[in-house]
Design an enzyme around this catalytic site. Structure first.
Site, short mmCIF file in Angstrom:
data_model
loop_
_atom_site.label_atom_id
_atom_site.label_comp_id
_atom_site.label_asym_id
_atom_site.label_seq_id
_atom_site.Cartn_x
_atom_site.Cartn_y
_atom_site.Cartn_z
CG HIS A 73 -2.00 -1.06 1.10
ND1 HIS A 73 -1.92 -2.27 1.76
CD2 HIS A 73 -3.17 -1.09 0.39
CE1 HIS A 73 -3.00 -2.99 1.48
NE2 HIS A 73 -3.77 -2.31 0.65
CG HIS A 99 -1.93 0.03 -4.29
ND1 HIS A 99 -2.49 -0.99 -5.01
CD2 HIS A 99 -2.92 0.50 -3.47
CE1 HIS A 99 -3.76 -1.15 -4.66
NE2 HIS A 99 -4.05 -0.26 -3.73
CG ASP A 126 -5.23 1.98 -0.14
OD1 ASP A 126 -6.09 1.85 0.76
OD2 ASP A 126 -5.01 1.12 -1.00
CD GLN A 169 -2.47 -13.83 -5.32
OE1 GLN A 169 -2.55 -13.57 -4.13
NE2 GLN A 169 -2.88 -13.01 -6.24
#
Length: 530
Positions: free
Chosen positions: A266, A270, A307, A467
């Site tokens: 983050h 990003h 974010d 994933q």
């Protein structure tokens, strides 16, 4: 252009052990003791032996992950010395205790915790010394500040020294989690002035490439990403729509960049990645045909700010650890509420307010839209938001505000997790970054005795298992839903069996219209699971 490719995961050095050439490889995450044991094993001596390295000039080389890489033609000469055979059990036990103490300090950061506690105590003492004002005087100060804010809003010509406000905020070094939650006011200081990065001239090839969701974000330096963000806002007509001063736009992006932390995942890259994907979807789906420029501006700005000041620990940690953010926002999306608060603290600075020239009603709509979109990125609300859009699929109306709001919320969620629909060479490094941030959190949760999510535990999770489930149960259903709503997007998922592996491939095709003419978005996901 610059290069910001991912760091090599391993390092290789060459050794000369009594005339015998050896090669050892180790991860950049290894500790000095791990490297010592590896070389001791290669030299055929015990792990308690003293190991030293010399380069071709005879200089000693430190045993740590940052040691210089050499070549096969210039290996490090290894010298070893076994402990004395007369060494007693007590001395060996002392050595083991010393190693355990070193590892303990490394894992739990005892010295850093000591420094942090001392710093926090010192900061609290300073705060108590400054809190000599009476309650009436404090209320008067609050009223004065409120009056100043009203004057700024009405005139928009006065300057507020936000750096002075940030100086009054306690800054606690060493504990980034606590420092972030003390005050949002600290998060609006602009450390650099404009222009402080060069003007980049974008080639036509780069301009067209920027519109594609296959865009490789790893090849761009931070200052180049700032210029690309500027280009997006200019090219979409947002600068003209909101009458943004170009210098204010630069200051806004600079301030946003400085308020993203250097987390493994983050971070500002990003932020750029999410914004670029939204920009690509706007172009590939021609969203300006069904949305106003104001809506596009809200989408893009929400992506930029979604974010801000993320501490690297998710909402679950905030709530379980009872942090200041969780207390402030009553355990309701504490991080997303914090991102919103920091975003509008930045916009409250006249030097950074890209919406300074819009009227109050327009700003009210912009604020409401940004809050709605940023709060929608909380994965705790994922099911409700997706079901809201799914319920409107059969009779979706582009003129219906409720329908459009649910679509925009799902769009920003798609962009927020869009790494997995990019080419493998772009998406793969993001998986490593995300797992590193997860592992940092789980290590801290274990240290503090908090619950640990299995998908964050370094002892339980692997890249494939992490994933496959996310792609199958979160990403694919969400993109399929958007594809059903929008005539400009089709979606196809196929599973192939091959040699004991399950291969999941996701192919997204963006259509310009419902006719036979379409544009193919070269986005694939390939993940393997035994």
């Amino acid at each position: 252009m610059g290069n910001a490719s991912s760091i090599e995961p391993t390092k290789t050095i060459f050794l000369d052990i009594d005339g015998k050439k050896e090669k050892v490889m180790f991860s950049r995450h290894c500790g000095s003791r791990d490297i010592h044991d590896l070389i001791a094993h290669a030299a055929g001596v015990s792990r308690y032996a003293e190991i030293s390295l010399r380069d071709s000039t005879g200089a000693f080389v430190s045993l740590n992950p940052t040691m210089p890489i050499n070549t096969q033609s210039s290996p490090y000469k290894v010298s070893s010395k076994e402990p004395s055979p007369t060494t007693g059990d007590g001395e060996v036990f002392t050595q083991v205790l010393s190693q355990v103490a070193t590892q303990f300090n490394k894992v739990f950061k005892v010295e850093e915790m000591k420094t942090d506690i001392a710093t926090r105590l010192s900061a609290l003492e300073r705060k108590m010394e400054l809190e000599g004002l009476k309650a009436v005087e404090i209320e008067k100060c609050k009223r004065d500040i409120s009056d100043i804010k009203d004057q700024i809003w009405n005139a928009q010509k006065k300057f507020v020294d936000f750096n002075r406000l940030s100086d009054d905020t306690q800054t606690i070094s060493g504990d980034t989690q606590t420092a972030s939650s003390l005050s949002d006011e600290r998060k609006i200081s602009l450390k650099r002035d404009v222009p402080s990065y060069p003007k980049y001239t974008l080639s036509q090839e780069t301009i067209e490439y920027l519109k594609q969701p296959t865009f490789d974000i790893w090849h761009w330096e931070p200052n180049e990403m700032l210029s690309l963000l500027e280009h997006m806002f200019h090219e979409l007509g947002l600068v003209a729509e909101f009458n943004i001063n170009p210098i204010t736009l630069k200051r806004f992006f600079l301030c946003v960049q400085e308020n993203y932390r250097n987390n493994p995942f983050h971070n500002f890259r990003h932020c750029f990645c999410v914004t670029q994907m939204m920009y690509g979807m706007i172009h590939l789906c021609h969203l300006w045909e069904v949305m106003t420029r104001e809506d596009l501006g809200i989408l893009m700005t929400a992506c930029v700010c979604h974010d801000l000041d993320h501490p690297g620990y998710n909402n679950t940690y905030q709530i379980n650890a009872r942090t200041e953010l969780a207390i402030r926002y009553n355990d309701i999306s504490p991080l997303e509420n914090h991102h919103c608060a920091v975003a509008f603290k930045i916009l409250s600075n006249p030097e950074c307010n890209v919406f300074a020239n819009v009227d109050k009603d327009t700003f009210k709509r912009i604020r409401a839209g940004m809050l709605q979109l940023i709060l929608a990125t909380d994965m705790a609300r994922h099911k409700d938001i997706l079901e809201s859009l799914q319920n409107n699929i059969k009779k979706f109306e582009w003129e219906n505000k409720s329908h459009m709001d649910s679509l925009k919320m799902v769009l920003i969620k798609c962009c927020d997790i869009s790494n997995e629909v990019r080419p493998m060479e772009v998406s793969e490094p993001w998986v490593d970054c995300l797992l590193e941030e997860y592992f940092n959190q789980s290590d801290r949760e274990k240290m503090e005795g908090l619950p640990v999510a299995p998908f964050m535990d370094r002892d339980k999770v692997t890249k494939p298992t992490a994933q496959i489930g996310f792609i199958k149960f979160v990403l694919i259903p969400m993109f399929e839903t958007v594809a059903k709503v929008s005539h400009c997007m089709s979606f196809k998922v196929s599973k192939l069996q091959h040699r004991g592996y399950v291969k999941q491939k996701m192919l997204i095709t963006m259509f310009v219209n419902t006719d036979t003419v379409y544009m193919l978005l070269h986005v694939r996901i390939e993940r393997y699971c035994r």
